[in-house]
Design a protein around this motif. Structure first.
Motif, short mmCIF file in Angstrom:
data_model
loop_
_atom_site.label_atom_id
_atom_site.label_comp_id
_atom_site.label_asym_id
_atom_site.label_seq_id
_atom_site.Cartn_x
_atom_site.Cartn_y
_atom_site.Cartn_z
N ALA A 119 3.50 8.31 7.11
CA ALA A 119 2.90 9.06 5.99
C ALA A 119 3.96 9.39 4.95
O ALA A 119 3.72 9.29 3.74
N PHE A 120 5.16 9.74 5.41
CA PHE A 120 6.26 10.03 4.48
C PHE A 120 6.62 8.77 3.69
O PHE A 120 6.81 8.82 2.47
N ALA A 121 6.69 7.64 4.39
CA ALA A 121 7.05 6.37 3.73
C ALA A 121 6.02 6.03 2.65
O ALA A 121 6.36 5.57 1.56
N LYS A 122 4.77 6.29 2.96
CA LYS A 122 3.69 5.99 2.01
C LYS A 122 3.83 6.89 0.78
O LYS A 122 3.76 6.42 -0.36
N ASP A 123 4.05 8.16 1.02
CA ASP A 123 4.23 9.13 -0.08
C ASP A 123 5.42 8.77 -0.96
O ASP A 123 5.41 8.97 -2.16
N LYS A 124 6.46 8.27 -0.32
CA LYS A 124 7.68 7.94 -1.04
C LYS A 124 7.53 6.65 -1.86
O LYS A 124 8.35 6.35 -2.72
N GLY A 125 6.46 5.90 -1.57
CA GLY A 125 6.23 4.66 -2.31
C GLY A 125 6.93 3.46 -1.71
O GLY A 125 7.07 2.42 -2.37
N LEU A 126 7.38 3.57 -0.46
CA LEU A 126 8.00 2.42 0.20
C LEU A 126 6.95 1.35 0.46
O LEU A 126 5.77 1.65 0.65
N LYS A 127 7.39 0.10 0.46
CA LYS A 127 6.44 -1.01 0.69
C LYS A 127 6.40 -1.43 2.17
O LYS A 127 5.36 -1.83 2.66
N ILE A 128 7.52 -1.32 2.82
CA ILE A 128 7.59 -1.79 4.21
C ILE A 128 8.45 -0.87 5.06
O ILE A 128 9.52 -0.43 4.62
#
Ligand SMILES: CC(C)(COP(=O)(O)OP(=O)(O)OC[C@H]1O[C@@H](n2cnc3c(N)ncnc32)[C@H](O)[C@@H]1OP(=O)(O)O)[C@@H](O)C(=O)NCCC(=O)NCCS
Length: 175
Positions: A119-128
């Motif tokens: 969820a953090f990665a998604k919020d941060k805008g990471l792709k993978i």
């Protein structure tokens, strides 16, 4: 979003929040309950203990390029687990690593930490989000499969699976 109160499968309340420098004090008690085998599954090398220098390195991550979340039992303040995410130089991908107190395995904490990290990665805008998992690490591979990760043999390391999660494939309700 950075901080979340969750419950293990048996109802034990746990706080997941960013790892702070003062959490170094929690590491010795945590690590004394982590078996040598679990350390090897996490660090890919036999080690009897994690040195103070290594703990120092794990604690002093650069928040611009990395994140670490600690899970703390609310009642006791004890460290139950940790998940980390380090950005690749391209800024679009990041590598995770996770460690749960050995006696607590199978109570749902690994799953909760992975969901929080994703969820953090998604919020941060990471792709993978990607990681390396030893082929013998069945629990981790099953959990990664359930979380939607793709698998490939690591081209550089024998006996290691490269697991990859394209964040665009993560359903909103799953985060
Ligand atoms: C791998 C590791 C992180 C798993 O943590 P854990 O807390 O034992 O795992 P959980 O209890 O959350 O999950 C265990 C099982 O429940 C499933 N699960 C847990 N909560 C769930 C939920 N809410 N919904 C669906 N499935 C769930 C998992 O997929 C897994 O399935 P399995 O038992 O059939 O294999 C932990 O064993 C560990 O720290 N190992 C040593 C270090 C390591 O291997 N790190 C990975 C390499 S970086």
């Amino acid at each position: 979003m950075l901080e979340r109160r969750v419950a293990l499968l048996d109802g034990t309340p746990v706080l997941i929040r960013p790892l702070r420098i003062e959490d170094a004090a929690l590491y010795p008690d945590f690590l004394k309950d982590v078996t040598a085998d679990d350390l090897r599954l996490r660090f890919f090398a036999p080690m009897r203990e994690v040195s103070p220098e290594m703990i120092d390195k794990l604690i002093h991550y650069d928040p611009k390029h990395a994140m670490a979340f600690i899970a703390i039992e609310e009642a006791s303040g004890r460290m139950f687990g940790v998940v980390r995410l380090h950005d690749d130089p391209d800024g679009e991908k990041a590598e995770f690593a996770i460690l749960v107190r050995s006696q607590l395995k199978g109570r749902g904490l690994g799953w909760l930490l992975m969901k929080h990290m994703i969820a953090f990665a998604k919020d941060k805008g990471l792709k993978i989000v990607h990681g390396q998992v030893l082929t013998e690490n069945a629990t981790m591979l099953v959990m990664c499969a359930e979380l939607g990760f793709h698998f490939a043999d690591d081209p550089d390391e024998h006996g290691v699976k490269a697991v990859t999660l394209p964040i665009a494939e993560v359903p909103s309700e799953a985060t």
